[in-house]
Scaffold this motif. Sequence first.
Motif, short mmCIF file in Angstrom:
data_model
loop_
_atom_site.label_atom_id
_atom_site.label_comp_id
_atom_site.label_asym_id
_atom_site.label_seq_id
_atom_site.Cartn_x
_atom_site.Cartn_y
_atom_site.Cartn_z
N ALA A 1 0.84 -1.19 0.00
CA ALA A 1 0.00 0.00 0.00
C ALA A 1 0.88 1.24 0.00
N THR A 2 0.42 2.29 -0.66
CA THR A 2 1.14 3.56 -0.57
C THR A 2 0.75 4.31 0.71
N ASN A 3 -0.44 3.98 1.24
CA ASN A 3 -0.91 4.56 2.50
C ASN A 3 -1.25 3.41 3.44
N PRO A 4 -0.59 3.33 4.62
CA PRO A 4 -0.85 2.20 5.52
C PRO A 4 -2.28 2.17 6.06
N ALA A 5 -3.01 3.28 5.96
CA ALA A 5 -4.42 3.29 6.33
C ALA A 5 -5.28 2.65 5.26
N GLY A 6 -4.67 2.23 4.16
CA GLY A 6 -5.36 1.56 3.09
C GLY A 6 -5.73 2.51 1.97
N PRO A 7 -6.18 1.97 0.82
CA PRO A 7 -6.43 0.53 0.62
C PRO A 7 -5.15 -0.26 0.41
N TRP A 8 -5.20 -1.53 0.83
CA TRP A 8 -4.12 -2.47 0.58
C TRP A 8 -4.42 -3.24 -0.71
N SER A 9 -3.37 -3.58 -1.43
CA SER A 9 -3.55 -4.27 -2.70
C SER A 9 -4.16 -5.65 -2.47
N PRO A 10 -4.83 -6.21 -3.49
CA PRO A 10 -5.40 -7.56 -3.34
C PRO A 10 -4.36 -8.55 -2.86
N LEU A 11 -4.78 -9.42 -1.95
CA LEU A 11 -3.85 -10.38 -1.36
C LEU A 11 -3.25 -11.29 -2.42
N HIS A 12 -1.94 -11.49 -2.34
CA HIS A 12 -1.23 -12.35 -3.29
C HIS A 12 -0.56 -13.49 -2.54
N GLN A 13 -0.76 -14.71 -3.01
CA GLN A 13 -0.11 -15.87 -2.38
C GLN A 13 1.29 -16.02 -2.95
N VAL A 14 2.29 -15.86 -2.10
CA VAL A 14 3.68 -15.94 -2.51
C VAL A 14 4.11 -17.39 -2.69
N TRP A 15 3.65 -18.26 -1.77
CA TRP A 15 4.06 -19.67 -1.82
C TRP A 15 3.01 -20.49 -1.09
N LYS A 16 2.42 -21.44 -1.78
CA LYS A 16 1.45 -22.34 -1.15
C LYS A 16 2.23 -23.50 -0.54
N ILE A 17 2.27 -23.54 0.78
CA ILE A 17 3.07 -24.52 1.51
C ILE A 17 2.50 -24.63 2.91
N SER A 18 2.75 -25.73 3.60
CA SER A 18 2.34 -25.85 5.00
C SER A 18 3.57 -26.11 5.86
N GLY A 19 3.44 -25.82 7.15
CA GLY A 19 4.53 -26.09 8.08
C GLY A 19 5.59 -25.00 8.15
N TRP A 20 5.24 -23.79 7.72
CA TRP A 20 6.16 -22.66 7.77
C TRP A 20 5.51 -21.50 8.51
N ASP A 21 6.35 -20.58 9.05
CA ASP A 21 5.80 -19.40 9.71
C ASP A 21 6.85 -18.30 9.85
N ASP A 22 6.41 -17.17 10.43
CA ASP A 22 7.26 -16.07 10.91
C ASP A 22 8.24 -15.56 9.85
N CYS A 23 7.67 -14.95 8.82
CA CYS A 23 8.47 -14.48 7.70
C CYS A 23 8.77 -12.99 7.79
N CYS A 24 9.74 -12.57 7.00
CA CYS A 24 10.09 -11.15 6.91
C CYS A 24 10.69 -10.88 5.54
N SER A 25 10.31 -9.77 4.93
CA SER A 25 10.94 -9.35 3.68
C SER A 25 12.06 -8.35 4.00
N PHE A 26 12.97 -8.21 3.06
CA PHE A 26 14.11 -7.31 3.27
C PHE A 26 14.58 -6.80 1.91
N CYS A 27 14.78 -5.48 1.80
CA CYS A 27 15.29 -4.87 0.58
C CYS A 27 16.70 -4.37 0.82
#
Length: 535
Positions: free
Chosen positions: A138-164
Amino acid sequence: MINTKKFISLLSLAFLSFNLFGQHTGKWGDQGNGTYTNPVIPADFSDLDAIRVGNDFYAISSTMQYSPGMAVLHSKDLVNWQVISHVVNDLTKISPNLNWDKMNSYGRGVWAGSIRYYKNKFWVYFGTPNDGFFMSSATNPAGPWSPLHQVWKISGWDDCCSFCDEDGQLYFIATNFEKDPRNNKKYNIHLFRMSDDGKELLMESDSIVHQSPGSEANKLYKINGYYYHLFSEVKEEGRVLMMKRSKKLPGPWEIRQLNHVNKALDKEPNQGGLMQLPDGNWYFFTHHGSGDWEGRAASLLPVTWLDGWPVIGEVGKDSIGSMVWAGRKPINIPGIKKEIQADDNFNSSKLLPQWEWNYQPRADKWSLTARKGFLRLYAFLPLKPTSGNILMKAGNTITQRSWRTSSNEVTVKIEITGMCNGQYAGLTHFSTSATSCIGIKQVNNSRYLTYTNNNNDTPGTKITGKVIWLRSTWDLKGMNTYSYSLDGKSFLPFGESNQLAWGSYRGDRVGIFNYNTESECGFVDVDSFLYRYSK
């Protein structure tokens, strides 16, 4: 003349006493004199991450099966916060199990994630234990947020973080907690590169950067030429914060422990965000505790850098931090104190951001426009309960977090003339381990006050009026009592006291429910919801 040594000794003793017993004083947040007391939010804002963008601070908090999902908060001083939006409007984009017609994912759904600002956008990534990883921007954290996108369909994973990184390359770090073929639970932390748009993991780049018992809560930073990997892991004393650092992302890595667990109070700062203020000071905004009836509350801890390592909280003789319960506000802006929104007269055309439904609601069974100034809830059949607790399978229960302060009071005003036989509507506290409510049941065209505790009903007086006021009152220990009024002024107690409870990674919720066990018939109009708590 003041005896300086004696004064310092007494001050240290007072601080130590407060440090040990601060959580039980009932004090919290902004004290109005330039200081603050932890928790800064005495309610269930768990799995926090936080960032600073200019002079503003933003945080996210996991929401499990509640909708809308992934709360977004804003602050100007790191102490006073407001909920401003949610990232996920429709939980069915994650899984059909999170819809009102399934309701079988308590403690699942939207788990911990990260919020970052780069490429002129806010980016939120989060995981679910069954359905994989998702992102939105989102360009504004108050929204709107872009449509949800599934990055990876998988089970048994958690606690992610992106980094640039400084060169624009995107990275993604997360924990795989699945059991190995010998049924031993292992926690491997993986690092991936991402595509330029941040929507795809480059699988060939996968590498394991850490393995230890319970290693989760991943965050990546680059500070003064070092890459820092913040995470938590389970040691003999409990879950602690750890940090690895390296001049290069592939390693080699050095490692340090950042904090100790407050065993006396079972408080363990865990998921959180590390931030530098414009004046150069550093803080860590985090949830703490492993779960009490209020959930995992939010606290603010000072950070001290020693030899290039951040120490969370009060620095000990071993250069490892410990929980602190009070301090000076990082930024003191006169008149800035704000409480998180709670009251609602339902005059808005949209639900205010403090509200979250239990699961994705049935859209045609609630309205803010059917009658202006009211929330209309239409009754429909609950799903068949697996544990006998009907409310856990009743759709369109609208909720807020239950606060832990010295005194807490919620009063809801409901018009009941549209009710049908078989309908039950009212005020509730619920978690998966304890549920209670007070409301109106209609039987044979008559309406009766009813108290329910863990699915056992206590019928009360017959109600002939058009309006009922229902009230819940609870204390610092989470002991709750209900009362009712026919005029909005004089309240009479009804039902026994009950203990609010934690369940399925969530603290207690207070909410408004409405269902019908006989047919899809009837409605109630909620006029107001007033929330009073100690400040």
